[in-house]
Design an enzyme around this catalytic site. Structure first.
Site, PDB file in Angstrom:
ATOM      1  N   HIS A  91      81.284  29.789  71.014  1.00 47.35           N
ATOM      2  CA  HIS A  91      81.931  28.678  71.296  1.00 47.35           C
ATOM      3  C   HIS A  91      83.269  29.032  72.072  1.00 47.35           C
ATOM      4  O   HIS A  91      83.708  28.159  72.897  1.00 47.35           O
ATOM      5  CB  HIS A  91      82.144  27.601  70.327  1.00 47.35           C
ATOM      6  CG  HIS A  91      80.832  27.026  69.734  1.00 47.35           C
ATOM      7  ND1 HIS A  91      79.922  26.781  70.760  1.00 47.35           N
ATOM      8  CD2 HIS A  91      80.370  26.751  68.559  1.00 47.35           C
ATOM      9  CE1 HIS A  91      78.942  26.205  70.283  1.00 47.35           C
ATOM     10  NE2 HIS A  91      79.083  26.230  68.808  1.00 47.35           N
ATOM     11  N   ARG A  93      71.577  32.841  75.447  1.00 47.63           N
ATOM     12  CA  ARG A  93      70.469  31.780  75.463  1.00 47.63           C
ATOM     13  C   ARG A  93      69.791  32.049  76.937  1.00 47.63           C
ATOM     14  O   ARG A  93      70.438  32.327  78.073  1.00 47.63           O
ATOM     15  CB  ARG A  93      71.166  30.531  75.502  1.00 47.63           C
ATOM     16  CG  ARG A  93      71.606  30.156  74.115  1.00 47.63           C
ATOM     17  CD  ARG A  93      72.131  28.554  73.896  1.00 47.63           C
ATOM     18  NE  ARG A  93      70.962  27.707  73.631  1.00 47.63           N
ATOM     19  CZ  ARG A  93      70.511  27.336  72.528  1.00 47.63           C
ATOM     20  NH1 ARG A  93      71.186  27.480  71.343  1.00 47.63           N
ATOM     21  NH2 ARG A  93      69.397  26.214  72.481  1.00 47.63           N
ATOM     22  N   HIS A 121      74.889  34.963  71.064  1.00 45.63           N
ATOM     23  CA  HIS A 121      73.640  34.177  71.330  1.00 45.63           C
ATOM     24  C   HIS A 121      73.299  34.256  72.889  1.00 45.63           C
ATOM     25  O   HIS A 121      74.035  33.406  73.606  1.00 45.63           O
ATOM     26  CB  HIS A 121      73.635  32.976  70.865  1.00 45.63           C
ATOM     27  CG  HIS A 121      71.998  32.435  70.845  1.00 45.63           C
ATOM     28  ND1 HIS A 121      71.880  31.137  70.288  1.00 45.63           N
ATOM     29  CD2 HIS A 121      71.167  32.730  71.569  1.00 45.63           C
ATOM     30  CE1 HIS A 121      70.654  30.906  70.596  1.00 45.63           C
ATOM     31  NE2 HIS A 121      70.097  31.721  71.300  1.00 45.63           N
ATOM     32  N   HIS A 124      75.005  29.193  59.565  1.00 46.26           N
ATOM     33  CA  HIS A 124      74.664  27.663  60.097  1.00 46.26           C
ATOM     34  C   HIS A 124      75.333  26.749  59.272  1.00 46.26           C
ATOM     35  O   HIS A 124      74.833  26.283  58.168  1.00 46.26           O
ATOM     36  CB  HIS A 124      73.257  27.300  60.685  1.00 46.26           C
ATOM     37  CG  HIS A 124      73.114  26.691  61.693  1.00 46.26           C
ATOM     38  ND1 HIS A 124      73.575  25.319  61.650  1.00 46.26           N
ATOM     39  CD2 HIS A 124      72.715  26.975  62.842  1.00 46.26           C
ATOM     40  CE1 HIS A 124      73.226  24.949  62.831  1.00 46.26           C
ATOM     41  NE2 HIS A 124      72.866  25.686  63.709  1.00 46.26           N
ATOM     42  N   GLU A 143      72.120  37.449  69.237  1.00 44.55           N
ATOM     43  CA  GLU A 143      71.094  36.541  68.680  1.00 44.55           C
ATOM     44  C   GLU A 143      70.183  36.244  69.922  1.00 44.55           C
ATOM     45  O   GLU A 143      70.722  36.184  70.928  1.00 44.55           O
ATOM     46  CB  GLU A 143      71.836  35.128  68.363  1.00 44.55           C
ATOM     47  CG  GLU A 143      71.840  34.619  67.005  1.00 44.55           C
ATOM     48  CD  GLU A 143      72.498  33.441  66.899  1.00 44.55           C
ATOM     49  OE1 GLU A 143      71.954  32.546  67.226  1.00 44.55           O
ATOM     50  OE2 GLU A 143      73.485  33.499  66.016  1.00 44.55           O
ATOM     51  N   GLU A 184      68.060  35.992  57.562  1.00 46.57           N
ATOM     52  CA  GLU A 184      69.227  35.195  57.665  1.00 46.57           C
ATOM     53  C   GLU A 184      68.657  33.736  57.346  1.00 46.57           C
ATOM     54  O   GLU A 184      68.141  32.988  58.047  1.00 46.57           O
ATOM     55  CB  GLU A 184      70.179  34.795  59.271  1.00 46.57           C
ATOM     56  CG  GLU A 184      71.283  34.131  59.090  1.00 46.57           C
ATOM     57  CD  GLU A 184      72.178  34.224  60.305  1.00 46.57           C
ATOM     58  OE1 GLU A 184      72.082  35.374  60.798  1.00 46.57           O
ATOM     59  OE2 GLU A 184      72.684  32.995  60.549  1.00 46.57           O
ATOM     60  N   ASN A 244      80.615  34.397  64.984  1.00 47.40           N
ATOM     61  CA  ASN A 244      79.812  34.041  66.251  1.00 47.40           C
ATOM     62  C   ASN A 244      80.740  33.727  67.267  1.00 47.40           C
ATOM     63  O   ASN A 244      81.542  32.513  66.920  1.00 47.40           O
ATOM     64  CB  ASN A 244      78.773  33.006  65.763  1.00 47.40           C
ATOM     65  CG  ASN A 244      77.985  32.457  66.845  1.00 47.40           C
ATOM     66  OD1 ASN A 244      78.619  32.263  68.072  1.00 47.40           O
ATOM     67  ND2 ASN A 244      76.710  32.466  66.610  1.00 47.40           N
ATOM     68  N   ARG A 300      74.107  29.090  78.841  1.00 47.60           N
ATOM     69  CA  ARG A 300      74.978  27.818  78.720  1.00 47.60           C
ATOM     70  C   ARG A 300      76.206  28.250  78.217  1.00 47.60           C
ATOM     71  O   ARG A 300      77.218  27.648  78.489  1.00 47.60           O
ATOM     72  CB  ARG A 300      74.406  26.833  77.876  1.00 47.60           C
ATOM     73  CG  ARG A 300      74.322  26.767  76.320  1.00 47.60           C
ATOM     74  CD  ARG A 300      74.063  25.793  75.656  1.00 47.60           C
ATOM     75  NE  ARG A 300      72.759  25.429  75.826  1.00 47.60           N
ATOM     76  CZ  ARG A 300      72.092  24.595  74.907  1.00 47.60           C
ATOM     77  NH1 ARG A 300      72.532  24.357  73.731  1.00 47.60           N
ATOM     78  NH2 ARG A 300      70.858  24.421  75.033  1.00 47.60           N
ATOM     79  N   THR A 313      71.347  26.058  67.679  1.00 46.85           N
ATOM     80  CA  THR A 313      69.957  26.389  67.034  1.00 46.85           C
ATOM     81  C   THR A 313      69.676  25.469  65.842  1.00 46.85           C
ATOM     82  O   THR A 313      70.517  25.145  64.735  1.00 46.85           O
ATOM     83  CB  THR A 313      70.013  27.910  66.453  1.00 46.85           C
ATOM     84  OG1 THR A 313      70.636  28.661  67.390  1.00 46.85           O
ATOM     85  CG2 THR A 313      68.841  28.284  65.950  1.00 46.85           C
TER      86      THR A 313
END
Ligand code: PXP
Length: 251
Positions: free
Chosen positions: A15, A59, A57, A205, A84, A165, A12, A63, A115
């Site tokens: 970040h 969003r 993801h 996660h 995502e 998941e 992922n 963001r 999340t």
């Protein structure tokens, strides 16, 4: 003799985009690669180091990852793009246009940092069922990000979601505390139930370089989706080394 299938690694890269947005939030990212760090170039390095798939993801509040990032990722990545997304009409239409290899449906709240809980598939049965059907019809695999709760897993099977998941956050949070064995056991039972019901089992996660040794003891794992720990490690050793180190646990 049948070989034990190895567990796949999805990275992922949100970040990487978070770092960019910390500086360039007000910048219109029409091209995506005009300011650093470029999360698509980063994703390509993850692939070169052995990632089996890339997750982004998108969003609602944009963001971190931006639309142009996802579009460039779709065109440039060579493994699999996992989008995502929340279960909103905007995102459903977006996914049907983009055609990622898979979508992972997550709950989304503006206040959360990342999340937080699993998707309430039981409470949103008809909405989630419509999304699974629309994605399946379009040839896109749906994964439901759910807590390892039997009711959520059974409903995922009833709605014919091909993948789930399992949310490993509660286990990761308990790792240095008393509830760790109990959370791991809940995940184990969840993985067994999902597998019995014919669902492919992914997990994600809060998985990091410490807890992964225990996470991989869970049965029937197809893929782990990991972000924060790999991006954090990359600050010290570079992204390719960070991915290789995580992959070594899955060999
Ligand atoms: N899977 C899902 C569905 C997520 O929402 C996240 C966080 O964005 C992850 C996996 C990765 O979690 P982490 O960043 O803690 O590795």
């Amino acid at each position: 003799m049948s070989a034990i299938p190895r567990i796949l690694l999805g990275v992922n890269v949100d970040h990487c985009a978070t770092v960019r947005q910390a500086r360039y939030r007000a910048h219109a990212l029409d091209h995506g690669d005009e300011v650093e760090p470029d999360c698509v170039e980063f994703a390509l390095l993850c692939e070169q180091a052995g990632a089996d798939g890339i997750t982004m993801h998108l969003r609602e509040d944009r963001r971190h990852v931006q639309d142009s990032d996802v579009q460039r990722a779709r065109a440039e990545i060579k493994t699999r793009l996992n989008l995502e997304m929340a279960c909103t009409q905007e995102m459903i239409d977006y996914a049907l246009r983009l055609k990622p290899d898979s979508v992972c449906l997550v709950p989304e709240s503006r206040e959360e940092i990342t999340t937080e809980g699993g998707l309430d598939v039981v409470g949103q049965k008809s909405r989630v069922g419509e999304v699974v059907a629309a994605m399946t019809e379009a040839g896109i695999i749906t994964s439901l990000f759910i807590d390892p709760d039997p009711a959520q897993i059974e409903m995922s099977a009833e709605l014919k979601s091909p993948w789930v998941e399992l949310h490993t956050g509660a286990y990761a949070n308990a790792y240095y505390h008393e509830g760790r064995a109990r959370e791991l056991d809940t995940l184990r039972k969840g993985a067994e139930l999902a597998h019995r019901l014919g669902i492919v089992v992914n997990a994600g996660h809060g998985i990091n370089y410490s807890n992964i040794s225990e996470v991989i003891t869970l049965p029937h794992l197809h893929e782990l989706n990991i972000g924060h720990a790999i991006i954090s490690r990359a600050l010290f050793v570079g992204i390719e080394q960070a991915v290789r180190e995580m992959k070594a646990f899955l060999a």
